[in-house]
Scaffold this motif. Structure first.
Motif, PDB file in Angstrom:
ATOM      1  N   ARG A 112       0.599  -1.321   0.040  1.00  0.00           N
ATOM      2  CA  ARG A 112       0.065  -0.560   0.208  1.00  0.00           C
ATOM      3  C   ARG A 112       0.856   1.356  -0.155  1.00  0.00           C
ATOM      4  NH1 ARG A 112      -4.964  -1.580   1.361  1.00  0.00           N
ATOM      5  NH2 ARG A 112      -5.544  -3.038   2.359  1.00  0.00           N
ATOM      6  N   GLN A 113       2.155   1.265   0.245  1.00  0.00           N
ATOM      7  CA  GLN A 113       3.117   2.143   0.206  1.00  0.00           C
ATOM      8  C   GLN A 113       3.302   3.130  -0.991  1.00  0.00           C
ATOM      9  OE1 GLN A 113       6.528   1.177   3.106  1.00  0.00           O
ATOM     10  NE2 GLN A 113       4.558   0.914   4.402  1.00  0.00           N
ATOM     11  N   HIS A 114       3.062   2.636  -2.299  1.00  0.00           N
ATOM     12  CA  HIS A 114       2.785   2.652  -3.530  1.00  0.00           C
ATOM     13  C   HIS A 114       1.895   3.273  -4.578  1.00  0.00           C
ATOM     14  CE1 HIS A 114       4.819   4.157  -7.533  1.00  0.00           C
ATOM     15  NE2 HIS A 114       3.983   3.574  -8.436  1.00  0.00           N
ATOM     16  N   SER A 115       1.918   4.539  -4.318  1.00  0.00           N
ATOM     17  CA  SER A 115       0.597   5.199  -5.561  1.00  0.00           C
ATOM     18  C   SER A 115       1.399   5.681  -6.481  1.00  0.00           C
ATOM     19  CB  SER A 115       0.238   5.915  -4.702  1.00  0.00           C
ATOM     20  OG  SER A 115      -0.749   6.637  -5.548  1.00  0.00           O
ATOM     21  N   TYR A 116       0.530   4.357  -7.793  1.00  0.00           N
ATOM     22  CA  TYR A 116       0.636   4.800  -8.881  1.00  0.00           C
ATOM     23  C   TYR A 116      -0.176   5.794  -9.652  1.00  0.00           C
ATOM     24  CZ  TYR A 116       2.211   0.128 -10.121  1.00  0.00           C
ATOM     25  OH  TYR A 116       3.366  -0.431 -10.569  1.00  0.00           O
ATOM     26  N   THR A 117      -1.165   6.877  -8.812  1.00  0.00           N
ATOM     27  CA  THR A 117      -2.406   7.779  -9.414  1.00  0.00           C
ATOM     28  C   THR A 117      -1.719   8.604  -8.796  1.00  0.00           C
ATOM     29  OG1 THR A 117      -3.377   6.572  -7.863  1.00  0.00           O
ATOM     30  CG2 THR A 117      -4.279   6.433  -9.765  1.00  0.00           C
TER      31      THR A 117
END
Length: 145
Positions: free
Chosen positions: A108-113
């Motif tokens: 959950r610690q990476h956000s593409y958006t």
């Protein structure tokens, strides 16, 4: 000012889903509070559990809304297609997460958006949406001046 709030999967369950993480208030009741707190803003609200529906709604914002407040929920961490839609729409977007995604599971610690947003607010509960509204109001007003 016209802002669109777009919420992704499972956010229709706010108030009942894992209240220890997401709180015990429904988004609909919080939206009524936002409308009271920001009377000069016209809000559109959309929630979907489907990736394609979220993309369609983002695209529909092009030329029709001044800003987007986006919580992609689980799609935040997986959807390049939604990230591409945000980039193509070219509408100022603030990404919001109710929980602190950096204090949760590693996936959950990476956000593409979030990479396509002008800012990301995470971990401040529903109040993050109000902060996003205020930021967009301030930023868009500066743009006009």
């Amino acid at each position: 000012m016209h802002l669109t709030i777009i919420n992704g999967p499972n956010l229709n369950l706010l108030g009942t889903r894992e209240p220890e993480i997401y709180g015990s208030r429904s988004f609909e009741s919080f939206l009524e509070e936002l409308k009271t707190r920001f009377p000069a803003v016209r809000f559109d609200y959309f929630q979907s559990n489907g990736e394609g529906a979220l993309i369609d709604r983002i695209q529909a914002c092009m030329g029709r809304t001044d800003g987007i407040i986006f919580n992609g929920a689980g799609y935040t961490h997986t959807s390049i297609a939604i990230a591409d839609a945000l980039a193509a729409a070219a509408v100022p977007t603030v990404e919001v997460h109710i929980s602190n995604i950096h204090a949760r599971e590693s996936f959950r610690q990476h956000s593409y958006t979030g990479a396509k947003a002008i800012g990301v607010i995470t971990g401040l509960g529903l109040e993050g949406y109000a902060l996003a509204v205020q930021y967009l109001l301030d930023a868009l007003q500066k743009e006009k001046n």
